[in-house]
Design a protein around this motif. Structure first.
Motif, PDB file in Angstrom:
ATOM      1  N   GLU A 159       0.822  -1.211   0.000  1.00 11.38           N
ATOM      2  CA  GLU A 159       0.000   0.000   0.000  1.00 11.38           C
ATOM      3  C   GLU A 159       0.856   1.262   0.000  1.00 11.38           C
ATOM      4  N   VAL A 160       1.878   1.328   0.889  1.00  9.97           N
ATOM      5  CA  VAL A 160       2.695   2.542   0.959  1.00  9.97           C
ATOM      6  C   VAL A 160       3.712   2.604  -0.174  1.00  9.97           C
ATOM      7  N   SER A 207       2.183   7.141  -2.189  1.00 11.67           N
ATOM      8  CA  SER A 207       3.083   8.005  -1.412  1.00 11.67           C
ATOM      9  C   SER A 207       2.313   8.885  -0.446  1.00 11.67           C
ATOM     10  N   ARG A 208       1.094   9.244  -0.792  1.00 14.83           N
ATOM     11  CA  ARG A 208       0.282  10.068   0.112  1.00 14.83           C
ATOM     12  C   ARG A 208      -0.049   9.301   1.388  1.00 14.83           C
ATOM     13  N   LEU A 209      -0.436   8.024   1.242  1.00 14.04           N
ATOM     14  CA  LEU A 209      -0.722   7.192   2.410  1.00 14.04           C
ATOM     15  C   LEU A 209       0.515   7.061   3.276  1.00 14.04           C
ATOM     16  N   TYR A 230       3.379   8.566   8.383  1.00 13.72           N
ATOM     17  CA  TYR A 230       4.450   9.205   9.140  1.00 13.72           C
ATOM     18  C   TYR A 230       3.922  10.320  10.025  1.00 13.72           C
ATOM     19  N   ASP A 231       2.958  11.072   9.535  1.00 12.73           N
ATOM     20  CA  ASP A 231       2.372  12.115  10.378  1.00 12.73           C
ATOM     21  C   ASP A 231       1.766  11.518  11.645  1.00 12.73           C
ATOM     22  N   ALA A 254       8.953  13.016   1.807  1.00 12.61           N
ATOM     23  CA  ALA A 254       8.243  11.734   1.911  1.00 12.61           C
ATOM     24  C   ALA A 254       7.692  11.504   3.309  1.00 12.61           C
ATOM     25  N   GLY A 255       8.079  12.376   4.251  1.00 14.60           N
ATOM     26  CA  GLY A 255       7.797  12.099   5.650  1.00 14.60           C
ATOM     27  C   GLY A 255       6.649  12.850   6.275  1.00 14.60           C
TER      28      GLY A 255
END
Length: 589
Positions: free
Chosen positions: A92-93, A97-99, A104-105, A551-552
């Motif tokens: 999925e990740v 990239s949004r997921l 990470y958030d 990316a984070g």
């Protein structure tokens, strides 16, 4: 910095504080020790990560890194471990990239709420050179301060020495070849053996001697290096339970470790060595069998450059790459290598397949993230002993070769005459290179001498007197003095790292989150940056440096808005929490 924090704690009346200082290598040995977490101390240390956001949360919070680099407080939170894995691993990740950024958030918010760690500030990576050094630039991570600055085609970066005219506006038309660059470092290199060392100075000197399959530019983009080309050949939607049929049962120790001498590639996610007498693990031979059967997460193929020579004259082949990965097993850096690598297999003399355990969003950078060492040398030494102090001359493929080392005094390396890039030329060696014709085919300096000068004032004095050409890790007040002097250049870039305190969460009363929250509110981050570091840093309101935010995080401004209040200096809130806790303890406690 630590003294300022200690003073802040003591002023509340709830703490008596004592600061202990150590010589760096002794301190590192002290804190990276599984027993350290039991003494109740708060270690202060810095972490230099990578372009991978995972490196800024996983290394110091995943339970797999207790006693390695760098979970110093014994943090073992199964839910956090699972969350950390989910941000990097899984189809999925990899595909979304949004997921990944949103996951990470969630991690950054979890860390802010649990306060296992207090991040104090993001550094600014700096170096100071005399005006004799032209073209120099610093890498965002301290480990690359010499190797990157001296020769990095991926960023059209090269430095040279010209003692006849001062640096400033010089460009490639002014190139001068030759001379010895003398650099001063603050600590003695702990080891020349890449996988068996984790201190910054060791990596600084190793970067001159060794190379990897790929290289990164200053923005983290990946370029083929010792590999002429590479490709992702397959991705399979598996998790780590897919290896169950290849696993074997092994015992556990009283300390909750897996009782096996070989490198554990994968441990069954349902087994817990702290609670179970036996656990299921995948060992290296089992991992290769699984990969051969088609059980893997990702499959990359690397085609090596032919004719690349080690410093001893032997040719680089697939055998060296496979042996290098094997040499990383059960090393200091093994947790960061085998969190993703499943197996490495030689296809033929110049082709290597590298498999990931599961789909990995950072695989392109992380899977090939080892130095390639000589298989012949590896076969002749004990692990950890590639070091002149052990009578072993380190042998790599890098642009410089080892000449001499006097422990605690200096290291000398010289330009490798048979360096493969120089023999081919940059334009021919790298299909991706689109720089100017004037860019050189290798480093321009003949030699590098690295002087070990622990005292800050002595190191700065050596630079002022012309005894050395370059130094880094300079005190912030001294940086201001050099910046105002036309005879020197201060080079600075936002760092890929931070300093932090970590709490011994398994020792009372640090297991109480209220105490960690209180102390976190007593850390004067802005004062540390302004008064201790003279502005050469940035307060760490979140745990993620600028360099990994792409990316984070899905929205850094929103993240900082949510997290910063939890990390701001707030004596009133701290005292509320401390008073609440004090009411639950008797006077003797």
């Amino acid at each position: 910095m630590v003294e300022l924090i200690a003073e802040s704690l003591q002023q509340t009346g709830y703490f008596e504080t004592e600061v202990e200082t150590y010589e760096w290598s002794a301190y590192l040995d002290r804190v990276i020790n599984p027993a350290y977490q039991d003494n109740g101390y708060l270690p202060s240390i810095g972490l230099s990560g990578t372009f991978n956001p995972h490196s800024f949360c996983n290394a110091i919070h995943n339970s797999a890194n207790i006693g390695a680099c760098c979970n110093l407080g014994g943090i073992a939170d199964p839910e956090l471990d699972e969350l950390l894995d989910s941000a990097r691993y899984g189809i999925e990740v990899v595909e979304d990239s949004r997921l990944r950024a949103e996951t990470y958030d969630e991690i950054w918010r979890t860390l802010a709420e649990e306060r296992y760690t207090s991040f104090t500030h993001f550094g600014v990576e700096t170096a100071v050179t005399t005006a004799d050094v032209h073209g120099f630039a610093v890498w965002p991570f301290p480990e690359g301060v010499l190797g990157y600055g001296l020769f990095s085609p991926q960023d059209e970066q090269v430095a040279w020495i010209d003692r006849e005219r001062p640096a400033g506006d010089s460009d490639l038309a002014d190139l001068t070849s030759g001379g010895t660059l003398t650099a001063a470092v603050s600590t003695n290199p702990d080891s020349f053996d890449p996988p068996h060392s984790s201190d910054t100075t060791s990596t600084v000197v190793q970067n001159l001697l060794f190379e990897g399959l790929v290289a990164n530019d200053v923005e983290g983009n990946v370029y083929p290096w010792l590999a002429e080309r590479y490709e992702l050949r397959d991705v399979r939607d598996v998790d780590r339970t897919a290896y169950e049929g290849y696993m074997r049962s092994v015992g556990t120790t009283a300390e909750g470790a897996v009782d096996v001498d070989e490198q554990v590639i994968v441990r069954h996610p349902e087994d817990d060595p702290t609670a179970d007498d036996e656990v299921r693990v995948l060992l290296p031979d089992d991992a290769r069998e699984a990969a051969a059967d088609g059980t893997y997460g990702m499959w990359f193929r690397y085609e090596l450059r032919e004719g690349v020579e080690f410093h001893d004259g032997s040719e680089l082949t697939a055998e060296d790459v496979v042996a290098s990965y094997g040499y990383y097993e059960n090393s200091t850096t093994a947790p960061q290598t085998f969190d993703s690598v499943l197996a490495v297999v030689a296809v033929d003399e110049y082709v290597v397949d590298v498999y990931a355990q599961v789909p990995d969003a950072e695989a392109e950078r992380e899977l090939p993230g080892v130095y390639v060492l000589s298989a012949d040398q590896i076969a002749d030494v004990e692990k950890g002993s590639i070091d002149p102090r052990e009578g072993v001359t380190p042998v790599g493929t890098g642009p410089f070769e080892f000449v001499e080392f006097a422990d605690e005094e200096y290291l000398e390396v010289s330009r490798f005459d048979d360096y493969w890039v120089g023999k081919r030329g940059v334009a021919e060696a790298f299909e991706w290179f689109d720089g100017p014709d004037a860019f050189p085919d290798g480093p321009l300096v003949d030699a590098v001498e690295v002087e070990v000068v622990p005292d800050d004032a002595t190191r700065a004095g050596a630079l002022r007197s012309g005894e050395v050409d370059l130094t880094y890790d300079v005190a912030s007040a001294t940086l201001d003095e050099f910046a105002d002097d036309d005879g020197f250049l201060v080079h600075a870039v936002a760092s890929g790292g931070y300093d932090y305190l970590q709490y011994p969460v398994n020792v009372e009363p640090w297991d109480d989150p209220r105490l960690r929250e209180a102390v976190n509110h007593l850390i004067p981050r802005q004062r540390i940056v302004d008064n201790v570091l003279n502005g050469w840093a940035e307060p760490a309101w979140t745990p993620i440096p600028r360099i990994a935010r792409g990316a984070g995080t899905a929205d850094y401004e929103a993240l900082e808005t949510a997290v910063r209040p939890l990390n701001e200096y707030d004596v009133e809130r701290a005292e509320e929490l401390l008073e609440e806790m004090a009411g639950e303890y008797d006077e003797s406690s």
